[in-house]
Design an enzyme around this catalytic site. Sequence first.
Site, PDB file in Angstrom:
ATOM      1  N   ALA A 166    -105.666  13.319  42.433  1.00  0.00           N
ATOM      2  CA  ALA A 166    -106.021  14.220  41.443  1.00  0.00           C
ATOM      3  C   ALA A 166    -106.935  15.336  41.484  1.00  0.00           C
ATOM      4  O   ALA A 166    -106.647  16.492  41.465  1.00  0.00           O
ATOM      5  CB  ALA A 166    -106.268  13.638  40.137  1.00  0.00           C
ATOM      6  N   ARG A 167    -108.055  15.026  42.179  1.00  0.00           N
ATOM      7  CA  ARG A 167    -109.114  15.799  42.451  1.00  0.00           C
ATOM      8  C   ARG A 167    -108.863  16.728  43.510  1.00  0.00           C
ATOM      9  O   ARG A 167    -109.660  17.731  43.613  1.00  0.00           O
ATOM     10  CB  ARG A 167    -110.422  15.147  42.417  1.00  0.00           C
ATOM     11  CG  ARG A 167    -110.497  14.303  43.772  1.00  0.00           C
ATOM     12  CD  ARG A 167    -111.618  13.231  43.727  1.00  0.00           C
ATOM     13  NE  ARG A 167    -111.505  12.333  44.768  1.00  0.00           N
ATOM     14  CZ  ARG A 167    -112.412  11.241  44.735  1.00  0.00           C
ATOM     15  NH1 ARG A 167    -113.256  10.949  43.892  1.00  0.00           N
ATOM     16  NH2 ARG A 167    -112.365  10.533  45.833  1.00  0.00           N
ATOM     17  N   ARG A 206    -109.333  10.598  40.696  1.00  0.00           N
ATOM     18  CA  ARG A 206    -108.537  10.554  41.833  1.00  0.00           C
ATOM     19  C   ARG A 206    -106.962   9.705  41.585  1.00  0.00           C
ATOM     20  O   ARG A 206    -106.130  10.263  42.188  1.00  0.00           O
ATOM     21  CB  ARG A 206    -109.172   9.646  43.220  1.00  0.00           C
ATOM     22  CG  ARG A 206    -108.398   9.267  44.060  1.00  0.00           C
ATOM     23  CD  ARG A 206    -109.337   8.383  45.260  1.00  0.00           C
ATOM     24  NE  ARG A 206    -108.314   7.756  46.147  1.00  0.00           N
ATOM     25  CZ  ARG A 206    -108.277   8.128  47.672  1.00  0.00           C
ATOM     26  NH1 ARG A 206    -108.678   9.359  47.897  1.00  0.00           N
ATOM     27  NH2 ARG A 206    -107.631   7.474  48.255  1.00  0.00           N
ATOM     28  N   ASN A 222    -101.493   6.797  46.968  1.00  0.00           N
ATOM     29  CA  ASN A 222    -101.265   6.662  48.300  1.00  0.00           C
ATOM     30  C   ASN A 222    -101.545   5.308  48.927  1.00  0.00           C
ATOM     31  O   ASN A 222    -101.788   5.121  50.211  1.00  0.00           O
ATOM     32  CB  ASN A 222    -102.145   7.836  48.998  1.00  0.00           C
ATOM     33  CG  ASN A 222    -101.523   8.276  50.245  1.00  0.00           C
ATOM     34  OD1 ASN A 222    -100.293   8.293  50.349  1.00  0.00           O
ATOM     35  ND2 ASN A 222    -102.296   8.768  51.305  1.00  0.00           N
ATOM     36  N   ARG A 223    -101.495   4.263  48.225  1.00  0.00           N
ATOM     37  CA  ARG A 223    -101.643   2.975  48.442  1.00  0.00           C
ATOM     38  C   ARG A 223    -100.380   2.088  47.955  1.00  0.00           C
ATOM     39  O   ARG A 223    -100.440   0.925  47.942  1.00  0.00           O
ATOM     40  CB  ARG A 223    -102.867   2.251  48.139  1.00  0.00           C
ATOM     41  CG  ARG A 223    -104.380   2.754  48.675  1.00  0.00           C
ATOM     42  CD  ARG A 223    -104.321   2.837  50.218  1.00  0.00           C
ATOM     43  NE  ARG A 223    -105.697   3.633  50.722  1.00  0.00           N
ATOM     44  CZ  ARG A 223    -105.720   4.707  50.969  1.00  0.00           C
ATOM     45  NH1 ARG A 223    -104.512   5.744  50.511  1.00  0.00           N
ATOM     46  NH2 ARG A 223    -106.686   5.105  51.263  1.00  0.00           N
ATOM     47  N   GLU A 247    -105.291  17.091  55.862  1.00  0.00           N
ATOM     48  CA  GLU A 247    -106.462  17.070  54.930  1.00  0.00           C
ATOM     49  C   GLU A 247    -107.148  18.448  55.359  1.00  0.00           C
ATOM     50  O   GLU A 247    -107.787  18.655  56.124  1.00  0.00           O
ATOM     51  CB  GLU A 247    -107.701  16.071  55.550  1.00  0.00           C
ATOM     52  CG  GLU A 247    -106.970  14.462  55.389  1.00  0.00           C
ATOM     53  CD  GLU A 247    -107.290  13.819  53.988  1.00  0.00           C
ATOM     54  OE1 GLU A 247    -107.840  14.530  53.074  1.00  0.00           O
ATOM     55  OE2 GLU A 247    -106.954  12.844  53.834  1.00  0.00           O
TER      56      GLU A 247
END
Length: 431
Positions: free
Chosen positions: A189-190, A243, A260-261, A389
């Site tokens: 999210a962040r 997040r 993402n896990r 990233e």
Amino acid sequence: MTSFTLLGLLLVLLLLRFKGLLAWQDYKDYKVFEVKPHDDIKLRMLHQLAREKAHWDLLAPRRNYNESGLRVLVSPSQVDGLLELLKTHSIEHQLLLDDLSPLVEAQRAENQRSKSLNPSPRLDVLGGFYTHAEINEYLDSLPERYPQHAFVKQFGWSYERRPLKLLTIHNGDGRSNKPVIFIDAAMHAREWIAPSLALYIIQQLLDNYAENKQLLQDYDWIIMPVVNADGYEFSHTDSRYWRKTRKPTWDPENIGTDLNRNFGYEWGHDEGSSPDPAEEIYRGEHAFDQPESQVVRDILLHYSDRLTFYLSLHSYGNFFLLPWGHTSDLPKNYNDMMEVADAGALAIVQATNEIYSYGSGYHLMYPTSGDSTDYAVAVANATVAITMELPAGGFLGFDPWVSHIEGIVTESWIGVRAMAMEVIRRYQPES
Ligand code: 0X9
Ligand code: ZN
């Protein structure tokens, strides 16, 4: 105003806050420490401590103790505990910020000021960070403006029933079944700069079509600017550094799962994910128990016979992370993926001097279990899958100022375009 009305107003505000109606978390007296582990043992200990103390937020944990910029965000009630532990374990640290609230407030004001200059749906990507609803409204406006080149599809709903949409961009030549480049953003999210880049890519391909049309000649692009719609919205309305998702967990104290896990390939290992809902890398109770990861899974599987390049946009750290996340082994076409990443890194360094590192996520950053790129390659047949990233911004890395958007996204676009060109060059469809 009399002191009586003022008192009344204060009381109402207090009550609203208490009832959670005035939800904005102002981060009053939240502190940011820089920690310097100095050796690998201390770095590992720090990770361990952060896992046990789930309310510390260890930002962008590094694998290498040498790297600077390891920061911890703590609430006022956790500060004493943190300091004591750092002291007990002789970990060097330094207070960087005593009170996060003025920064959060200044950034919020900057964003609102800047956005008010631009009425939607014609949003100015470089002039603000937009909410999920604003982004959807913008996506919906595109097919009308570009009927030959764009269509919107909804693939499902978030937990809080926000429509999850993606945009397909094509060159309108009527050829179906072209290979696909799929880009998603804001699984976390962040990481607000990621949707900004997704929107900028859309603008480059549509508003700047003439210049970029070779990117669409043999490939279709599919772009999903916001995966974690509820969490992203929550980071705008309530808690800037959120997040995870917003679906409750079995633990009434803790909401949200790390998308993402949550993907169903090699899901559930303790190395790289957590069974504890208090942690930022909580993997969920089962693989794909989150509607948002189901949607990304469905998209990946829907396009699996055409999926040449899957790019997942995150922040921060200047990395191109390749599979695998769950093992130190490398995928069989690792070298091909590396050459794609190499093209991106080279284009960026030539343009701006900014350095990107690239390699397997496991080796370069940290292990992950259940991440989307592992799933894309192992199950959905993606030829190349990369987690990008983006560069850090602002004070905590996730929070660039509006005035930084342009620099970051224009530079990143250079890398994305170079990677796409390399993919297109290497994997030409038979015509
Ligand atoms: O932890 C993540 O999900 C990603 N980093 S972030 O800071 N954006 O949260 C990295 C995932 C990439 N995969 C591996 N590191 N293996
Ligand atoms: Zn992320």
